[in-house]
Design a protein around this motif. Sequence first.
Motif: not given
Length: 182
Positions: A116-125
């Motif tokens: 929501v804050l604009g971070s890119r979420i990838d599978l690693t996280l």
Amino acid sequence: LKNTSVSDNNFLVIKYFFRYTLSNKSHVINSIAVIAFGCFFAKIIMTMTEAYFLPVGMAIISVNTPLSILVSSNRKLQNKLDVMPNKIMNFFVPYGLIVFIFYIISYMCYIISLFVLGSRIDLTLILIAIFFALQSAIMVMIMENKLIIKKWNVESDLWHNPRKYIVPVILIFETFLIQMAY
């Protein structure tokens, strides 16, 4: 719990956990506050550092004291567990499952707040969140079985016990190892 099946034991442990948690409103408030702080931390960390340090927020969430002192806070339960046959399978495995589910939900709230804050979420996280939740649940389960806190007079003694920082410190250390790997 002696003459019941595994699924009955799981149900009894879950029932005990919810009854214990809901009987103490401070436990519910503490759990919500820890998740909220983790989400607030997401905003801070996004402005200060690289994305590889995002798992530190999950380590902060793992400080959830009420969840990690379920056995230590109840001397009657400790006594019952001392005489329970196969207490690992009959109590601690379902307890670990509850802890795992709580951490998965908490970490997903944290990851959603990052998104929501604009971070890119990838599978690693997401994989790190699953690994951290599993690892945290296992460590809490072991500590409540083998390193139970017995020397306390009032519940706040439990809440301030240094043992609650073992899991977060390990997770923060692993976060730095992950960051170094990238």
